[in-house]
Write a protein that holds these residues in place. Structure first.
Motif, PDB file in Angstrom:
ATOM      1  N   GLN A   1      62.243 -11.335  28.490  1.00  0.00           N
ATOM      2  CA  GLN A   1      60.939 -10.992  27.944  1.00  0.00           C
ATOM      3  C   GLN A   1      60.064 -12.225  27.733  1.00  0.00           C
ATOM      4  O   GLN A   1      58.872 -12.098  27.496  1.00  0.00           O
ATOM      5  CB  GLN A   1      61.096 -10.243  26.618  1.00  0.00           C
ATOM      6  N   GLN A   2      60.660 -13.391  27.806  1.00  0.00           N
ATOM      7  CA  GLN A   2      59.905 -14.611  27.568  1.00  0.00           C
ATOM      8  C   GLN A   2      60.095 -15.570  28.741  1.00  0.00           C
ATOM      9  O   GLN A   2      61.156 -16.183  28.898  1.00  0.00           O
ATOM     10  CB  GLN A   2      60.338 -15.266  26.257  1.00  0.00           C
TER      11      GLN A   2
ATOM     12  N   PHE B   1      54.258 -18.045  22.669  1.00  0.00           N
ATOM     13  CA  PHE B   1      55.378 -18.885  22.263  1.00  0.00           C
ATOM     14  C   PHE B   1      55.012 -19.729  21.051  1.00  0.00           C
ATOM     15  O   PHE B   1      53.871 -20.182  20.921  1.00  0.00           O
ATOM     16  CB  PHE B   1      55.814 -19.778  23.422  1.00  0.00           C
TER      17      PHE B   1
ATOM     18  N   GLY C   1      53.844 -14.630  27.943  1.00  0.00           N
ATOM     19  CA  GLY C   1      55.258 -14.800  28.277  1.00  0.00           C
ATOM     20  C   GLY C   1      55.920 -13.563  28.834  1.00  0.00           C
ATOM     21  O   GLY C   1      56.981 -13.653  29.465  1.00  0.00           O
ATOM     22  N   LEU C   2      55.326 -12.369  28.629  1.00  0.00           N
ATOM     23  CA  LEU C   2      55.850 -11.131  29.212  1.00  0.00           C
ATOM     24  C   LEU C   2      55.063 -10.859  30.484  1.00  0.00           C
ATOM     25  O   LEU C   2      53.890 -10.473  30.431  1.00  0.00           O
ATOM     26  CB  LEU C   2      55.703  -9.976  28.221  1.00  0.00           C
TER      27      LEU C   2
ATOM     28  N   PRO D   1      58.070 -18.683  30.024  1.00  0.00           N
ATOM     29  CA  PRO D   1      56.934 -19.576  29.768  1.00  0.00           C
ATOM     30  C   PRO D   1      56.222 -19.979  31.058  1.00  0.00           C
ATOM     31  O   PRO D   1      56.837 -20.133  32.118  1.00  0.00           O
ATOM     32  CB  PRO D   1      57.584 -20.793  29.103  1.00  0.00           C
TER      33      PRO D   1
ATOM     34  N   VAL E   1      53.164 -11.682  24.657  1.00  0.00           N
ATOM     35  CA  VAL E   1      54.069 -12.671  24.055  1.00  0.00           C
ATOM     36  C   VAL E   1      53.400 -14.036  24.037  1.00  0.00           C
ATOM     37  O   VAL E   1      52.936 -14.532  25.072  1.00  0.00           O
ATOM     38  CB  VAL E   1      55.397 -12.754  24.840  1.00  0.00           C
TER      39      VAL E   1
END
Length: 689
Positions: free
Chosen positions: A238-239, A290, A365-366, A241, A288
């Motif tokens: 799911q993440q 970070f 991020g998603l 970067p 998402v």
């Protein structure tokens, strides 16, 4: 005893030839056994065929997309997707333009599917612009797949006489089947992926895979992998970067597969039209963001939260200054970048807003939206290969968006267009086909984009079902929106059918059949015709829908549309009745030359008591008279003769048209006035009856 020992002779060493034979046998025996197992599995019909096309069950003269073709790309067969069933002839007709479509959920028309998809808008427009040509537009797109499937399907379709291939793909690259962030990934090595895709066609490999899955389920206590949306089931990471190793692997995966696809089609001299990608940038926050580094987190969070408070109270200048300060501390925070763009937009700085929205999407991020670098890849590759045309969908969507930034006006959620958006996608591909000289258009006969928007047969049930699906999608991860009580208002017949379709309580065919019956009971002929036209696009080889659309058009006094659909029906299943309708309609529109082929067919297959030979003699006389009039346009006598022949044939509309022409030139013309009086008398008599 000694003599026995002396007589013992050790066995002779095998000859070098025999040694080689033994070694070859030892090497080949396992392959022979594997081949034998494969033959046995196929003989007992174990597993599934993953060829792209199979014979169409309803008509052996056609091919259709294999519903099992996607299983090559999914490890978990329970979430493997199926596509459209759009048959095309095994032997392509000379007058046919065959186009294959490759892509993913946007390309197949989610959430509308059927006529909502851009390829159906394109099909409808081409069919009405080029009434005498055949168009086979076969959509091979699937949901939850990516460029691996695009390349795999391209390798097979080249053997089926394509005139062009249209591609729209990229948003599923990370989480589609075999994507680097997907639960369906095999490994980080593209060559290993290619090998496994090759092996999955064998039934023995399918047996081993199924056995492994069974053991896994038993070891896991019978827990099912199903449950939740397919969107969630497909996501492993799911993440991801921006700029990370996994991110770059996704970009490289997309580049490699698209490069292979375009090279393959270029080597076959097949024209390719590949579109760049569009997504919701203005009205969708990143999913998402970070965390920022500990060194600046305290100051960043302070300024970011102050910016949010100021934005909430409508103090845009203050909000902008705080977001800008936070962004200077850390420019990789997706939400901060988005809100900075939002405040810039609300203050009228659309250039800065567009840049910031685009960056916020890339920082998300998603990765449900393709990064802008994918459009760069497509642009570069399109220049590299002959016969490859870049279709600039993004520019057209921006032109139709507020302040040139794509948002909710055309996109339903993150990437899927609304109906107008799908119409625009068809428009940009249509113009690309013209520019690429795949089609040459006569301006007088061309269906305009405005006319397409007005005429395209999409029922209210299809439109509502699409909106209901999106509303339901947004209730789930990753949107997690709270739906109001009004989100699913279900009162009218259309709403009830759409809701049943969304919840899978009814099939699409049954929903449209019930909708048609409702419209017919309500005498809503125009709406009923739209339903039948929808079915005609869905089932282009079924003459019944064309004929029904033609009959309804006749009742609506829409003769041009009636002719269009009768011709389609006649081409598929010629009959005396269809031919009769066609030549009568053509004569009513004063197009005798076009009536002749159908009149000839009717004469050869006459099932009535009418003397069609005398009709043909009259039609030939009209054709001759019209040819004379074309060289002598001042000769009113010729017009009188044509009007008289039409009257003799009981073609009142044709008679009236020529009477009006004569009286416009010569208001005192006795013959025309007499015919006019006879027409009026006939009209009054018919009204009395």
């Amino acid at each position: 005893m000694m003599n026995a020992l002396k007589e013992y002779t050790p066995p002779a060493k095998p000859s070098p030839r025999r040694v080689v034979l033994y070694k070859i046998t030892a090497v080949l025996l396992p392959f022979f056994l594997l081949g034998l197992i494969e033959i046995i599995l196929r003989a007992f019909n174990y597993g599934y065929n993953v060829d792209l096309f199979i014979e169409y069950p309803a008509d052996k003269g056609y091919y259709v997309l294999n519903p099992d073709a996607s299983k090559r790309y999914f490890t978990n067969q329970k979430i493997a997707t199926t596509g459209n069933s759009e048959p095309f002839k095994k032997k392509k007709d000379e007058n046919t333009l065959r186009i294959f479509i490759l892509g993913e959920s946007t390309t197949i028309g989610y959430p509308y599917f059927h006529n909502g998809s851009f390829h159906r808008w394109l099909q409808y427009r081409l069919a009405h612009t080029f009434a005498d040509r055949n168009f086979e537009i076969i959509n091979l797109s699937l949901t939850a797949v990516n460029s691996y499937t695009v390349f795999g399907f391209a390798k097979e379709l080249i053997n089926y006489e394509p005139d062009a291939v249209l591609i729209y793909t990229g948003h599923n690259e990370y989480y589609g089947a075999l994507g680097v962030g997907s639960t369906e990934r095999i490994g980080g090595n593209p060559q290993l992926v290619d090998l496994i895709l090759f092996l999955r066609q064998f039934r023995l490999v399918q047996l081993l895979t199924n056995s492994y899955e069974t053991l896994q389920r038993m070891a896991g206590g019978g827990k099912s992998s199903s449950g939740g949306t397919r969107m969630r089931l497909m996501v492993a990471d799911q993440q991801i970067p921006y700029g990370s190793d996994l991110y770059e692997r996704g970009v490289e995966q997309f580049r490699r597969n698209m490069d292979r696809t375009l090279q393959l089609l270029s080597d076959q001299s097949i024209p390719v039209f590949v579109s760049n990608l569009i997504s919701n940038e203005k009205d969708l926050k990143p999913f998402v963001s970070f965390p920022v580094s500990k060194r600046v987190s305290s100051e960043f969070n302070k300024k970011y939260n102050l910016g949010l408070n100021a934005l909430t109270t409508g103090n845009l200048p203050v909000a902008y200054s705080y977001f800008k300060a936070a962004n200077q501390l850390n420019n990789t925070h997706a939400l901060c970048t988005y809100y900075l763009g939002r405040t810039a937009y609300l203050q009228g700085d659309f250039v800065a807003a567009k840049r910031l929205f685009s960056r916020a999407r890339d920082l998300d991020g998603l990765r449900f939206r393709a990064p802008e670098s994918f459009n760069g890849v497509l642009s570069q590759l399109s220049q590299q290969y002959k016969n490859t045309h870049l279709v600039d969908a993004k520019a057209l969507f921006e032109a139709y968006s507020a302040n040139m930034i794509i948002g909710d006006e055309l996109i339903l959620e993150h990437v899927h267009p609304d109906l107008k958006g799908y119409a625009l996608l068809s428009e940009v591909f249509y113009e690309a086909l013209k520019k690429g000289k795949l089609i040459t258009v006569n301006d007088k006969q061309e269906m305009s984009f405005a006319q397409l928007l007005h005429d395209m047969p999409i029922t209210k049930v299809d439109s509502l079902a699409g909106l209901y699906k999106v509303a339901n999608l947004k209730r789930n991860w990753p949107f997690n929106e709270v739906m109001s009580a009004q989100s699913f208002r279900v009162e009218s017949v259309e709403e009830k059918l759409a809701y049943g379709l969304m919840t899978q309580q009814t099939t699409w065919d049954d929903a449209l059949r019930n909708l048609y019956d409702f419209y017919m009971r309500s005498s809503a002929l125009s709406s009923a015709r739209k339903v039948v036209e929808t079915l005609a696009l869905e089932y282009p080889t079924d003459a019944r829908y064309y004929e029904k659309a033609a009959m309804l058009s006749g009742e609506l006094n829409d003769q041009e549309t009636a002719i269009f659909y009768f011709k389609k029906a006649f081409a598929l299943a010629p009959t005396f009745d269809k031919a009769r309708y066609l030549f009568v309609l053509y004569l009513q529109l004063d197009r005798p030359q076009e009536a002749m082929p159908y009149l000839d067919y009717a004469i050869q297959n006459n099932q009535s008591r009418f003397d069609l030979n005398s009709v043909k003699a009259n039609v030939e006389q009209i054709i001759s008279l019209k040819q004379r009039y074309a060289t002598d346009s001042t000769n009113v006598s010729i017009l009188n003769q044509i009007a008289s022949v039409y009257y003799r044939m009981d073609n009142k509309k044709g008679t009236s048209n020529y009477v009006q022409k004569i009286l416009t030139i010569d208001p005192t013309n006795k013959e025309a006035l007499a015919l006019s009086a006879q027409l009026n008398y006939s009209h009054q008599e018919s009204r009395r009856k």
